[in-house]
Design a protein around this motif. Structure first.
Motif, short mmCIF file in Angstrom:
data_model
loop_
_atom_site.label_atom_id
_atom_site.label_comp_id
_atom_site.label_asym_id
_atom_site.label_seq_id
_atom_site.Cartn_x
_atom_site.Cartn_y
_atom_site.Cartn_z
N ARG A 287 0.82 -1.22 0.00
CA ARG A 287 0.00 0.00 0.00
C ARG A 287 0.86 1.27 0.00
O ARG A 287 0.51 2.26 0.61
CB ARG A 287 -0.94 -0.01 1.20
N VAL A 288 1.97 1.21 -0.69
CA VAL A 288 2.81 2.39 -0.88
C VAL A 288 2.44 3.02 -2.22
O VAL A 288 2.77 2.50 -3.28
CB VAL A 288 4.31 2.03 -0.85
N GLU A 289 1.71 4.15 -2.16
CA GLU A 289 1.19 4.78 -3.38
C GLU A 289 1.84 6.13 -3.67
O GLU A 289 2.00 6.51 -4.82
CB GLU A 289 -0.32 4.96 -3.26
N GLY A 290 2.15 6.89 -2.62
CA GLY A 290 2.66 8.25 -2.83
C GLY A 290 4.14 8.36 -2.55
O GLY A 290 4.86 7.36 -2.46
N GLU A 291 4.59 9.59 -2.42
CA GLU A 291 6.00 9.89 -2.18
C GLU A 291 6.15 10.50 -0.79
O GLU A 291 5.39 11.37 -0.40
CB GLU A 291 6.51 10.88 -3.24
N LEU A 292 7.16 10.01 -0.08
CA LEU A 292 7.36 10.46 1.30
C LEU A 292 8.18 11.73 1.35
O LEU A 292 9.13 11.91 0.59
CB LEU A 292 8.09 9.38 2.10
N ASP A 293 7.80 12.58 2.31
CA ASP A 293 8.62 13.74 2.63
C ASP A 293 9.92 13.26 3.27
O ASP A 293 9.98 12.21 3.90
CB ASP A 293 7.84 14.64 3.60
N ARG A 294 10.99 14.06 3.09
CA ARG A 294 12.29 13.65 3.61
C ARG A 294 12.27 13.45 5.12
O ARG A 294 12.84 12.50 5.65
CB ARG A 294 13.34 14.72 3.23
N GLU A 295 11.62 14.36 5.83
CA GLU A 295 11.53 14.23 7.28
C GLU A 295 10.79 12.96 7.67
O GLU A 295 11.17 12.26 8.61
CB GLU A 295 10.84 15.46 7.87
N ALA A 296 9.73 12.64 6.94
CA ALA A 296 8.97 11.43 7.23
C ALA A 296 9.81 10.18 7.00
O ALA A 296 9.71 9.19 7.74
CB ALA A 296 7.71 11.39 6.37
N GLN A 297 10.64 10.20 5.96
CA GLN A 297 11.51 9.05 5.71
C GLN A 297 12.43 8.80 6.90
O GLN A 297 12.57 7.65 7.36
CB GLN A 297 12.35 9.31 4.46
N VAL A 298 13.03 9.86 7.43
CA VAL A 298 13.93 9.71 8.56
C VAL A 298 13.18 9.16 9.77
O VAL A 298 13.65 8.25 10.46
CB VAL A 298 14.60 11.05 8.89
N VAL A 299 12.01 9.73 10.05
CA VAL A 299 11.24 9.30 11.22
C VAL A 299 10.86 7.83 11.11
O VAL A 299 11.03 7.04 12.04
CB VAL A 299 9.98 10.18 11.38
N LEU A 300 10.34 7.41 9.96
CA LEU A 300 9.90 6.02 9.80
C LEU A 300 11.07 5.05 9.86
O LEU A 300 10.99 3.98 10.49
CB LEU A 300 9.15 5.85 8.48
N LEU A 301 12.18 5.37 9.20
CA LEU A 301 13.34 4.47 9.23
C LEU A 301 13.88 4.29 10.65
O LEU A 301 14.19 3.18 11.07
CB LEU A 301 14.44 5.03 8.32
N ARG A 302 13.95 5.39 11.39
CA ARG A 302 14.51 5.27 12.73
C ARG A 302 13.54 4.58 13.68
O ARG A 302 13.95 3.86 14.59
CB ARG A 302 14.92 6.64 13.23
N CYS A 303 12.26 4.80 13.50
CA CYS A 303 11.29 4.08 14.33
C CYS A 303 11.31 2.59 14.00
O CYS A 303 11.22 1.74 14.89
CB CYS A 303 9.89 4.66 14.10
N LEU A 304 11.43 2.24 12.72
CA LEU A 304 11.52 0.83 12.33
C LEU A 304 12.76 0.19 12.91
O LEU A 304 12.72 -0.93 13.45
CB LEU A 304 11.53 0.73 10.80
#
Length: 420
Positions: A287-304
């Motif tokens: 369910r990955v349809e759009g493009e992530l903001d740079r800040e969101a990428q950092v937050v999700l990667l570090r939370c994962l």
């Protein structure tokens, strides 16, 4: 307020005009009166140059006001007595008295003195008769009233200007203080952010390096040459990862890759945990349809990374499911669910991991939730709001997180069970 040079020009021009008009347009009855009137103009100019000029701007010597007032009153009275047109000298005397006096009380008092002098000169210059007295009184009263009204009005304007200047100075000081407080708050927020970054990256990787080094030493002492060589190779790779993480933290303006690189980073991160962990990890990115903001990428990667590290350290899980969702508008969600031992979410934790994730998500404007119970596994959910195009373009660049971030800590804790 005019400067000294401004008043120099005004006094020179006005006195020259009065003198020329007195000689060519409105001459007195006799040459003697003309001479007296011109002498009165000269006295006024001399008084201004020697006494009044240096009292235009502060600091003002106390003696200059009464001295100039006396000279101006004598000049105005003698001039008015010599020629009626010399009453025009009041146009200079009144404003100068107000400027040099520098107060309402002195301005009004000085104006009354000038008006009285003009009255005496106009009344008795052509003989003390009723017509002269009435003319002199009329001139003095009207000129005094006008001078006081204009003087009070100008004084009010000057006070208003001074008040505005004072308020502007206070506002500037307040703005300076606010800027200082803002800088202090920004520095505090930056320190907290760096603490989270170091915990999420270098601290875990360096802890893993320590454990791998201990393992390599133990294997070497036990004669497990091949195993020791493999562990040393892992130490080398993890050290390279730590170097990359350190460089990313220093290079604060480094750009975060867009969507394809983000997906690859998620896959590499999960693959590392698969290699060094006991749990089977399934990744769902359907369910990955759009493009992530740079800040969101950092937050999700570090939370994962932190969530998988916690699963490896504490959950003893056999199955882990990771779901990443990105809507068309940029809203994102991360879910990490495991079938491990679980824990009581109402009890406070001693580690920094969950609190660090919660703060990081809150700063990004998202929501953070952990659902768990003893013996029932745990589910961690992170949701980030959509980011507008303007915000996306103006977003602050953040360091790139290496895809292998957190692997060393996961393996280290799995081996020894310590908590960062």
């Amino acid at each position: 307020m005019l400067t000294k040079r401004g008043w120099d020009a005004i006094v020179s021009i006005v006195c020259a005009v009065i003198a020329l008009a007195l000689v060519f347009l409105f001459p007195p009855a006799t040459a003697a009166r003309t001479a007296i009137a011109l002498a009165a103009i000269g006295l006024f100019v001399l008084g201004y140059a020697l006494i009044g000029r240096d009292a235009i701007e502060p600091p003002r010597a106390a003696w200059r006001y009464p001295a100039f007032l006396s000279v101006a009153a004598v000049a105005a009275g003698i001039g008015a007595g010599a020629a009626p047109f010399m009453a025009m000298l009041q146009t200079l005397a009144y404003p100068l008295v107000w400027v040099i006096g520098d107060s309402r009380k002195r301005g009004i008092g000085g104006s009354a003195v000038i008006a009285g002098s003009v009255f005496v000169g106009a009344s008795f210059g052509y003989g003390a008769n009723l017509d002269s007295v009435v003319a002199g009184a009329t001139t003095a009263v009207f000129s005094l009233s006008f001078a006081i009204a204009i003087g009070l009005w100008i004084a009010r304007i000057a006070e208003y200007g001074e008040e505005r200047e004072r308020l502007l100075a206070e506002l500037t000081a307040a703005q300076t203080e606010v800027e200082a407080l803002s800088r202090e708050r920004g520095a505090s927020a930056e320190r907290e952010r760096l603490a989270r970054d170091i915990h999420d990256t270098l601290a875990q990787t360096l802890a893993g390096l320590v454990i791998f080094a201990e393992r390599a030493g133990r294997q070497s002492r036990e004669g497990q040459t091949d195993a020791a060589a493999t562990t040393i190779a892992t130490v080398e790779q993890v050290a390279r990862d730590a170097l990359a993480e350190a460089r990313a933290l220093v290079a604060r303006t480094a750009a975060v890759p867009r969507e394809p690189a983000f997906g690859a980073a998620v896959e590499r991160l999960i693959e590392r945990f698969r290699e060094h962990g006991a749990a089977r990890i399934a990744l769902d990115t359907a369910r990955v349809e759009g493009e992530l903001d740079r800040e969101a990428q950092v937050v999700l990667l570090r939370c994962l990374q932190e969530a998988l590290s916690n699963v490896t350290k504490h959950a003893a899980a056999a199955e882990v499911t990771v779901r990443v969702e990105v809507a068309a508008d940029g809203a994102a969600a991360l879910e990490v669910a495991d079938d491990g031992r679980g824990f009581d979410t109402s009890r406070p934790t001693s580690g920094f991991g969950l609190d660090g994730m919660r703060e990081r998500v809150a700063l990004a404007g998202g929501t953070f939730d952990v659902a768990s119970a003893p013996g029932e596994g745990a589910t961690l959910t992170v949701r980030l709001p959509a980011v507008s195009q303007d915000e996306r373009g103006a977003g602050v660049s953040a360091p790139v997180m290496p895809a292998t971030m957190g692997v060393a800590a996961a393996e280290a804790v799995r081996t020894k069970g310590d908590r960062l």
